[in-house]
Design an enzyme around this catalytic site. Structure first.
Site, PDB file in Angstrom:
ATOM      1  N   CYS A  33      33.999  46.547  10.282  1.00 15.32           N
ATOM      2  CA  CYS A  33      34.218  48.031   9.966  1.00 15.32           C
ATOM      3  C   CYS A  33      33.333  49.007  10.747  1.00 15.32           C
ATOM      4  O   CYS A  33      33.479  50.342  10.794  1.00 15.32           O
ATOM      5  CB  CYS A  33      34.039  48.267   8.729  1.00 15.32           C
ATOM      6  SG  CYS A  33      35.015  47.345   7.371  1.00 15.32           S
ATOM      7  N   CYS A 102      30.326  56.376   4.285  1.00 18.30           N
ATOM      8  CA  CYS A 102      29.096  55.967   4.894  1.00 18.30           C
ATOM      9  C   CYS A 102      27.918  56.328   3.751  1.00 18.30           C
ATOM     10  O   CYS A 102      27.151  55.739   3.826  1.00 18.30           O
ATOM     11  CB  CYS A 102      28.554  57.042   6.065  1.00 18.30           C
ATOM     12  SG  CYS A 102      29.576  56.747   7.546  1.00 18.30           S
TER      13      CYS A 102
END
Lengths: 141, 395
Positions: A33, A102
């Protein structure tokens, strides 16, 4: 694209590095990812005395890790476990929608390090009863 | 910021003063509609278009009647593929061959055509990004109407054996479309020698304006129109011509043609200086693309254990503009489909950075870039939890 706060934490990340003899270590994410976060905790009397992070990832991943360590440093483990990704986003003055994951990763990294500490020290941290370290299956956000 | 260094010339290029000067007349002085042939102002516009058409045709060894202006390289790709596909619809020809590393303009067009019962075979590439001619031959079926393969890849710069592919297409009586957007101006294109039936081009990659492309269509090629309407472009591409853009395209080609060989030689030397500089000064890097069969201006490396967007942000702070194949910069979840097609793992692909130089780049710029990227990579690696291949495998 990024707020001044994000750029500041990206440019001058706080608490970056590793830690010897950490009391709790958590790593989340995967290279597929494109982001991996690792958080180290030094804990004394249930207080997070020191925290360090290492991150492989984009600008907002580094800034989110840096901000998360700032938010939990000096806090008790019981406070730290309540830190949400929203708190990270707010403290950073916002993240672009595609970068929200994030902040989620930062929250998970903190929880994962606390979980590791709880396991090692036979402590119960309220809020982590149902926490499971990441399964092996890869889900990119 | 001390320095501004634009090293993203594969994204677009600066339009030179000569080109702008030539174009500017066609805004307020010669502004006639080229379709208005009964008065001087209209004829002036028409003549300017035809002059540019001859220049572009000469540059690729085509006849001027085989050049059609479009709005972009993307439109040219769309026209070539859809136009051939639709002209062959219901004629028993429903198969296209392309590669896994084409530009989205080709890949997404082929995907769209599935709706119409058209199948596409996507050829593999090796670790350098080269296709296998044997696999191409095996992929050919009685139903194959079109082979569409890019001359040179926009990300990793790999140049395909176009002449050989063209020969295979010709021998099998299959039309051959080449996306030449990145190659134009960097590689010698000769549609006769290379057996190309359709060639997509774009002006802004070679110092021309944005918003103007071209499609070479070999005379006699069966192809439907993409844009329907008026009789412009000999009835094949409707819409009032962007005269000033066409003029700019022509001028840009004219400039590229001058000193073509010496320019390419100089840029290649600079490219190799950058490649050597990075290889010799930074450990754990992978050169993406072929070491020699690559565009003169393309340098693409993966910097292991770190991520491309972070590198780009830090490069920008040092005044350097570049681009990355990382997912974080594309808005998608996966890193570059081109790097994945070369067999690269996701983690390493996320750390790719492309520098594309121009004739304006100097040796000093190259040395500054090497020194800067080294500093940035060191900084980010010190922050990364991944220190080696074993860490990468474990995570």
């Amino acid at each position: 694209m990024y707020t001044a706060e994000v750029m500041d934490h990206f440019r001058n990340p706080r608490n970056v590095g590793n830690m010897e003899n950490a009391d709790g270590v958590g790593q989340v994410g995967n290279p597929k990812c494109g982001d991996i976060m690792k958080i180290y905790l030094k804990i004394k009397d249930e207080i997070i005395e020191d925290v360090k992070f290492e991150t492989f990832g984009c600008g907002s991943a580094i800034a989110s890790s840096s901000m998360a360590t700032e938010l939990i440093k000096g806090k008790s483990i019981h406070e730290a476990v309540t830190m949400t990704n929203k708190a990270v986003i707010e403290a950073l003055g916002g993240l672009p929608p595609v970068k929200v994951h994030c902040s989620v990763l930062a929250e998970q990294a903190v929880k994962s390090a606390l979980y590791d500490y709880a396991q090692k020290s036979n402590k119960v941290i309220k809020g982590l009863e149902n926490y499971k370290p990441e399964d092996d299956e890869v889900h990119c956000h | 910021m001390s320095r501004k260094l634009y090293l993203d010339n594969a994204a677009t290029t600066r339009v030179g003063k000569e080109v702008i000067d030539e174009m500017s007349k066609y805004f307020d002085e010669f502004y006639g509609n080229p379709s208005s042939q009964l008065y001087e102002l209209g004829r002036r516009s028409k003549e300017a278009i035809e002059r540019a058409r001859r220049t572009v045709a000469d540059f690729i060894n085509a006849n001027e009647k085989e050049i059609y202006f479009t709005a972009s390289g993307t439109e040219s790709d769309n026209w070539a593929i859809k136009g051939v596909a639709f002209a062959n619809l219901n004629k028993g020809k429903n198969h296209i061959i392309t590669t896994k590393i084409e530009h989205q303009a080709v890949i997404h067009t082929c995907e769209y055509l599935e709706k119409f019962g058209i199948e596409t075979t996507y050829l593999d590439v090796d670790k350098y990004g080269l296709i296998d001619l044997e696999q191409l031959k095996e992929a050919i079926k009685a139903e194959t109407m079109l082979i569409s393969i890019m001359f040179a890849n926009n990300e990793i710069g790999t140049i395909q054996p176009i002449e050989e592919i063209g020969k295979i297409a010709r021998d099998n009586k299959i039309l051959f479309h080449v996306d030449g957007v990145q190659a134009l101006g960097s590689v010698k294109i000769d549609v006769e020698k290379q057996n190309i039936d359709l060639l997509s081009m774009s002006a802004h990659k070679i110092g021309g304006p944005k918003g103007i492309g071209g499609l070479y269509i070999r005379r006699g090629t069966r192809i439907d129109n993409l844009v329907h309407g008026g009789a412009q472009e000999r009835g094949k591409r409707a819409g009032t011509e962007g005269v000033q853009n066409i003029v700019g395209f022509g001028k840009a080609v004219e400039i590229v043609k001058e000193n073509f060989d010496s320019n390419i030689e100089r840029i290649t030397t600079l490219r190799d200086r950058l490649i050597e500089g990075i290889k010799n000064n930074i450990p754990d890097v992978v050169l993406n693309g072929h070491p020699t069969k690559r565009l003169a201006n393309n340098v693409n490396f993966s910097y292991k254990y770190i991520e491309g967007e972070s590198i780009l942000l830090l490069l920008d702070m040092e005044g350097i503009s570049a681009s990355s194949g990382s997912a974080c910069t594309s808005g998608s979840l996966d890193p570059s489909h081109v790097l994945l097609a070369t067999g690269m793992d996701h983690g390493t692909a996320h750390g790719s950075i492309r520098f594309t130089i121009s004739e304006e780049t100097t040796e000093e710029d190259i040395d500054y870039t090497v020194e800067t990227i080294k500093r940035i990579v060191d900084k980010l690696r010190a922050m990364s939890p991944i220190k080696n291949d074993e860490d990468l495998k474990k995570s």
